[in-house]
Design a protein around this motif. Structure first.
Motif, PDB file in Angstrom:
ATOM      1  N   GLY A 197       0.820  -1.211   0.000  1.00 39.28           N
ATOM      2  CA  GLY A 197       0.000   0.000   0.000  1.00 39.28           C
ATOM      3  C   GLY A 197       0.851   1.257   0.000  1.00 39.28           C
ATOM      4  N   LEU A 198       1.925   1.239   0.792  1.00 36.54           N
ATOM      5  CA  LEU A 198       2.857   2.369   0.788  1.00 36.54           C
ATOM      6  C   LEU A 198       3.535   2.510  -0.572  1.00 36.54           C
ATOM      7  CD1 LEU A 198       4.725   2.280   4.233  1.00 36.54           C
ATOM      8  CD2 LEU A 198       3.466   4.212   3.276  1.00 36.54           C
ATOM      9  N   ALA A 199       3.930   1.377  -1.158  1.00 36.08           N
ATOM     10  CA  ALA A 199       4.602   1.428  -2.457  1.00 36.08           C
ATOM     11  C   ALA A 199       3.663   1.929  -3.550  1.00 36.08           C
ATOM     12  CB  ALA A 199       5.137   0.040  -2.813  1.00 36.08           C
ATOM     13  N   ILE A 200       2.395   1.478  -3.508  1.00 30.42           N
ATOM     14  CA  ILE A 200       1.411   1.973  -4.472  1.00 30.42           C
ATOM     15  C   ILE A 200       1.242   3.477  -4.314  1.00 30.42           C
ATOM     16  CG2 ILE A 200      -1.050   1.977  -5.046  1.00 30.42           C
ATOM     17  CD1 ILE A 200      -1.099  -1.009  -4.484  1.00 30.42           C
ATOM     18  N   SER A 201       1.175   3.924  -3.068  1.00 33.78           N
ATOM     19  CA  SER A 201       1.061   5.360  -2.808  1.00 33.78           C
ATOM     20  C   SER A 201       2.265   6.098  -3.372  1.00 33.78           C
ATOM     21  CB  SER A 201       0.951   5.617  -1.299  1.00 33.78           C
ATOM     22  OG  SER A 201      -0.141   4.926  -0.747  1.00 33.78           O
ATOM     23  N   GLY A 202       3.463   5.512  -3.179  1.00 29.41           N
ATOM     24  CA  GLY A 202       4.663   6.125  -3.727  1.00 29.41           C
ATOM     25  C   GLY A 202       4.648   6.194  -5.237  1.00 29.41           C
ATOM     26  N   ASP A 203       4.063   5.151  -5.869  1.00 30.32           N
ATOM     27  CA  ASP A 203       3.936   5.150  -7.329  1.00 30.32           C
ATOM     28  C   ASP A 203       2.962   6.223  -7.801  1.00 30.32           C
ATOM     29  OD1 ASP A 203       5.400   3.682  -9.095  1.00 30.32           O
ATOM     30  OD2 ASP A 203       4.316   1.815  -8.782  1.00 30.32           O
ATOM     31  N   TYR A 204       1.919   6.453  -7.025  1.00 23.74           N
ATOM     32  CA  TYR A 204       0.797   7.294  -7.475  1.00 23.74           C
ATOM     33  C   TYR A 204       0.965   8.761  -7.109  1.00 23.74           C
ATOM     34  CZ  TYR A 204      -4.093   8.136  -8.737  1.00 23.74           C
ATOM     35  OH  TYR A 204      -5.238   8.577  -9.339  1.00 23.74           O
ATOM     36  N   MET A 205       1.493   9.019  -5.898  1.00 27.23           N
ATOM     37  CA  MET A 205       1.640  10.412  -5.452  1.00 27.23           C
ATOM     38  C   MET A 205       2.992  10.944  -5.913  1.00 27.23           C
ATOM     39  SD  MET A 205       0.272  10.169  -1.520  1.00 27.23           S
ATOM     40  CE  MET A 205       1.785   9.334  -1.060  1.00 27.23           C
ATOM     41  N   SER A 206       2.984  11.771  -6.904  1.00 27.95           N
ATOM     42  CA  SER A 206       4.234  12.346  -7.371  1.00 27.95           C
ATOM     43  C   SER A 206       4.424  13.722  -6.756  1.00 27.95           C
ATOM     44  CB  SER A 206       4.252  12.453  -8.894  1.00 27.95           C
ATOM     45  OG  SER A 206       3.482  13.548  -9.298  1.00 27.95           O
ATOM     46  N   ALA A 207       5.617  14.248  -6.939  1.00 28.72           N
ATOM     47  CA  ALA A 207       5.867  15.603  -6.454  1.00 28.72           C
ATOM     48  C   ALA A 207       4.975  16.600  -7.167  1.00 28.72           C
ATOM     49  CB  ALA A 207       7.330  15.976  -6.655  1.00 28.72           C
ATOM     50  N   ALA A 208       4.582  16.275  -8.402  1.00 23.06           N
ATOM     51  CA  ALA A 208       3.718  17.188  -9.130  1.00 23.06           C
ATOM     52  C   ALA A 208       2.297  17.170  -8.593  1.00 23.06           C
ATOM     53  CB  ALA A 208       3.716  16.853 -10.619  1.00 23.06           C
ATOM     54  N   SER A 209       1.893  16.074  -7.967  1.00 20.29           N
ATOM     55  CA  SER A 209       0.621  16.106  -7.249  1.00 20.29           C
ATOM     56  C   SER A 209       0.724  17.133  -6.130  1.00 20.29           C
ATOM     57  CB  SER A 209       0.301  14.730  -6.663  1.00 20.29           C
ATOM     58  OG  SER A 209       0.045  13.790  -7.665  1.00 20.29           O
ATOM     59  N   PHE A 210       1.850  17.072  -5.448  1.00 18.74           N
ATOM     60  CA  PHE A 210       2.123  18.009  -4.357  1.00 18.74           C
ATOM     61  C   PHE A 210       2.166  19.443  -4.879  1.00 18.74           C
ATOM     62  CE2 PHE A 210       5.611  20.017  -1.839  1.00 18.74           C
ATOM     63  CZ  PHE A 210       4.950  20.081  -0.619  1.00 18.74           C
ATOM     64  N   LEU A 211       2.837  19.640  -6.030  1.00 23.62           N
ATOM     65  CA  LEU A 211       2.986  20.985  -6.577  1.00 23.62           C
ATOM     66  C   LEU A 211       1.773  21.411  -7.404  1.00 23.62           C
ATOM     67  CD1 LEU A 211       6.682  20.671  -7.798  1.00 23.62           C
ATOM     68  CD2 LEU A 211       5.888  21.711  -5.678  1.00 23.62           C
ATOM     69  N   GLY A 212       1.333  20.527  -8.306  1.00 25.13           N
ATOM     70  CA  GLY A 212       0.287  20.892  -9.252  1.00 25.13           C
ATOM     71  C   GLY A 212      -1.068  21.109  -8.613  1.00 25.13           C
ATOM     72  N   ILE A 213      -1.466  20.209  -7.711  1.00 22.76           N
ATOM     73  CA  ILE A 213      -2.782  20.348  -7.080  1.00 22.76           C
ATOM     74  C   ILE A 213      -2.789  21.534  -6.126  1.00 22.76           C
ATOM     75  CG2 ILE A 213      -4.429  19.269  -5.521  1.00 22.76           C
ATOM     76  CD1 ILE A 213      -3.773  16.620  -6.757  1.00 22.76           C
ATOM     77  N   ALA A 214      -1.713  21.702  -5.376  1.00 25.89           N
ATOM     78  CA  ALA A 214      -1.634  22.870  -4.491  1.00 25.89           C
ATOM     79  C   ALA A 214      -1.763  24.158  -5.293  1.00 25.89           C
ATOM     80  CB  ALA A 214      -0.318  22.845  -3.714  1.00 25.89           C
ATOM     81  N   GLY A 215      -1.117  24.206  -6.453  1.00 24.93           N
ATOM     82  CA  GLY A 215      -1.205  25.390  -7.299  1.00 24.93           C
ATOM     83  C   GLY A 215      -2.587  25.593  -7.870  1.00 24.93           C
ATOM     84  N   ALA A 216      -3.240  24.497  -8.292  1.00 26.42           N
ATOM     85  CA  ALA A 216      -4.595  24.605  -8.840  1.00 26.42           C
ATOM     86  C   ALA A 216      -5.577  25.113  -7.792  1.00 26.42           C
ATOM     87  CB  ALA A 216      -5.044  23.252  -9.381  1.00 26.42           C
ATOM     88  N   ILE A 217      -5.435  24.632  -6.554  1.00 24.86           N
ATOM     89  CA  ILE A 217      -6.309  25.101  -5.476  1.00 24.86           C
ATOM     90  C   ILE A 217      -6.025  26.559  -5.161  1.00 24.86           C
ATOM     91  CG2 ILE A 217      -6.911  24.814  -3.033  1.00 24.86           C
ATOM     92  CD1 ILE A 217      -6.332  21.829  -3.360  1.00 24.86           C
ATOM     93  N   ALA A 218      -4.743  26.914  -5.130  1.00 23.91           N
ATOM     94  CA  ALA A 218      -4.379  28.290  -4.797  1.00 23.91           C
ATOM     95  C   ALA A 218      -4.936  29.284  -5.808  1.00 23.91           C
ATOM     96  CB  ALA A 218      -2.852  28.424  -4.728  1.00 23.91           C
ATOM     97  N   LEU A 219      -5.056  28.888  -7.065  1.00 23.42           N
ATOM     98  CA  LEU A 219      -5.540  29.802  -8.103  1.00 23.42           C
ATOM     99  C   LEU A 219      -7.036  29.700  -8.350  1.00 23.42           C
ATOM    100  CD1 LEU A 219      -2.701  29.545 -10.791  1.00 23.42           C
ATOM    101  CD2 LEU A 219      -2.951  31.190  -8.931  1.00 23.42           C
TER     102      LEU A 219
END
Length: 555
Positions: free
Chosen positions: A75-97
């Motif tokens: 489950g941790l490995a799947i999460s690591g495969d799925y959650m990229s740094a761009a999820s961290f960056l891209g979604i935060a940016g989309a919400i901020a704007l």
């Protein structure tokens, strides 16, 4: 959709725009700290890879980690495969704007896992050995379906790899102060070589442990910033949302649907198309599907998906604090000045809550985020490279070219050589992909997965009549329609942010082809099946059904 993280943030060039002018200056002042964190992570992961290589003795170890991982670990490995740094960056940016509309990305990603849990995880684990093509080939003709499935897997993986490699080279070059096009290309080559080393030496065991470490780092980094943001607002979420709405310039509309996707019927339809591709495409992504083979039982496969849903859900909930926190504390104007897509929202926020530009706290948080982003890139590209090289060796080489006569040692050697070759292709293409539009890569990867891979999997598992012709029609039809619609969409031409900005041959109005290509993939599978019968495929359906439901005879 040009003003937000394009389409699927998980496949963006992970940190192309991580550093604004301010953060670049800050990085220069604290270069030693950043280099130290990078070196520590690389050394740790190389140690894991060398250890894993000593544990890898046969094909099952190389492809599936010996099926030795627990549900929680996978489950941790799947999460690591799925959650990229761009999820961290891209979604935060989309919400901020865009507030509420930006958070819709997170909802789509999370719901997608319910499809994987309910329809794919258990029967896939029971019915196959190493790749998606194993499920199809169980009751159909080996060569046509393995060739089609292998082709689809490699194409999806390479498009993802390109996006990640471009981001990796840019991120490392900026953080380490590398200047000049030649030097940045050298960085891409070095990052690519590290990626190939993880796969060729460590196999699935090494790659899985790298993904586990990366998932822990990403959750820890996100949690730290979330705590600091909530602390700034006295742990009052209403106050956070209110100040974010005020700072956004949109007022109450910032917290309501429609700010981004309600402008025209085309944008609404585009978002619907994107949502369909995200929800259905995840269950057909090759590097996600192979993770179900790393656990010993179907029950462990279900457990791993449940853990992944919990971990990924917690991560995306925290992006609310990051996105709205960036809107309130940094401000949309500052964010868009740094990057029009908003992808620098998270690092700017980290710098702010850490003490601001020039402060030690801000530099430390920036360095931590950068190291986590680098860890994410390596984990994701390693997973993608392993999935594509395994498909080449197991499906194309062993079963199509060698017609089942290849031994395990030969097959593993083919997989390692394929990892080197695929890595080399990704490196070469990445070097010349300076203007590559991430949206094109994302649309292709998810559209192919949802249009070609998922229909064939579901038909094969749940439709007795489904046959070889239906599988071939579905895979190649989904692949071709996805590619053609993206080529003739605004992603490639017709606007300033397109892949070819100076031309306009975009007759397809949507940026994501999912709403057309996914139903077409299912339809072509149906038509191909009805055009001919395959008595052998039908005769083996009952056996496959028992195996997929009970695990009897699996592996």
């Amino acid at each position: 959709m040009s003003s937000v993280a394009p389409l699927h943030p998980a496949a963006l060039p992970d940190a192309v725009v991580l550093l604004s002018a301010a953060t670049t200056e800050d990085a220069g002042e604290h270069r030693g700290l950043i280099i130290t964190l990078f070196a520590v992570f690389v050394a740790a992961t190389l140690g894991i890879t060398i250890w894993a290589a000593r544990q890898t003795k046969d094909a099952t170890d190389f492809y599936a980690g010996g099926r030795s991982f627990s549900g929680f670990q996978n489950g941790l490995a799947i999460s690591g495969d799925y959650m990229s740094a761009a999820s961290f960056l891209g979604i935060a940016g989309a919400i901020a704007l865009f507030g509420y509309d930006g958070f819709l990305y997170s909802i789509g990603f999370l719901v997608a896992w319910l499809v994987a849990l309910l329809l794919v995880a258990e029967p896939l684990r029971n019915s196959g050995r190493f790749t998606m093509a194993d499920v199809l080939a169980f009751r159909m003709r080996q060569r046509p379906v393995r060739t089609a499935a292998g082709t689809s897997t490699i194409i999806v993986s390479i498009f993802y790899l390109l996006a990640q490699m471009v981001g990796a080279g840019t991120l490392v070059a900026l953080l380490l102060g590398v200047e000049g096009e030649g030097a940045q290309r050298l960085v891409v080559v070095l990052v690519g070589a590290l990626m190939v080393l993880y796969v060729a030496v460590g196999g699935m065991k090494g790659t899985t442990w790298v993904q586990i470490v990366k998932a822990v780092l990403l959750i820890a980094g996100t949690l730290l910033i979330t705590i600091l943001v909530l602390n700034r607002f006295g742990w009052n979420i209403s106050r956070l949302l209110s100040e974010a709405a005020d700072a956004s310039g949109h007022g109450a509309a910032f917290l309501e649907p429609g700010l981004r996707y309600g402008a025209t019927a085309t944008t609404q339809l585009d978002f619907l198309s994107l949502g369909i591709a995200l929800v259905l495409g995840t269950a057909g992504l090759p590097h996600i599907l192979v993770r179900f083979y790393t656990v010993p039982t179907a029950r462990a496969a279900r457990t791993s998906v449940l853990w992944a849903i919990g971990i990924i859900g917690a991560f995306y909930l925290m992006t609310i604090a990051l996105g709205f926190g960036a809107a309130a504390l940094v401000g949309p104007e500052t964010i868009t000045e740094s990057n029009a897509a908003g992808n620098t929202a998270a690092p700017l926020l980290a710098q702010e809550v850490g003490g601001g530009v020039g402060s030690t706290g801000g530099a430390v948080l920036l360095a931590v985020i950068s190291a986590v982003a680098f860890a994410t890139i390596l984990a994701v590209v390693a997973g993608l490279t392993l999935a594509s090289s395994a498909s080449f060796a197991h499906d194309l080489w062993a079963n199509v070219i060698r017609r089942g006569k290849a031994g395990e040692r030969e097959e593993v050697l083919a997989a390692k050589l394929a990892a080197v070759a695929i890595g080399a292709v990704a490196i070469v293409l990445s070097i010349f992909a300076g203007r590559l539009n991430a949206a094109a890569l994302v649309a292709l990867a998810f559209a192919v997965a949802a249009s070609a891979n998922l229909p064939t999997l579901l038909y094969s598992l749940f439709w007795k009549r489904f046959n070889t012709r239906g599988a071939v029609f579905s895979i190649y039809g989904g692949l071709a329609s996805s590619v053609l619609l993206v080529v003739f969409s605004p992603v490639v031409s017709g606007k300033e942010t397109a892949l070819i900005p100076g031309m306009d041959f975009a007759w397809f109005p949507l940026e994501n082809p999912g709403i057309v290509s996914i139903p077409l993939g299912f339809l072509l599978g149906l038509v191909g099946t009805l055009l001919g019968r395959d008595d052998e495929a039908e005769a083996k359906y009952s056996e496959m059904e028992v195996r997929s439901l009970t695990g009897a005879g699996a592996h």
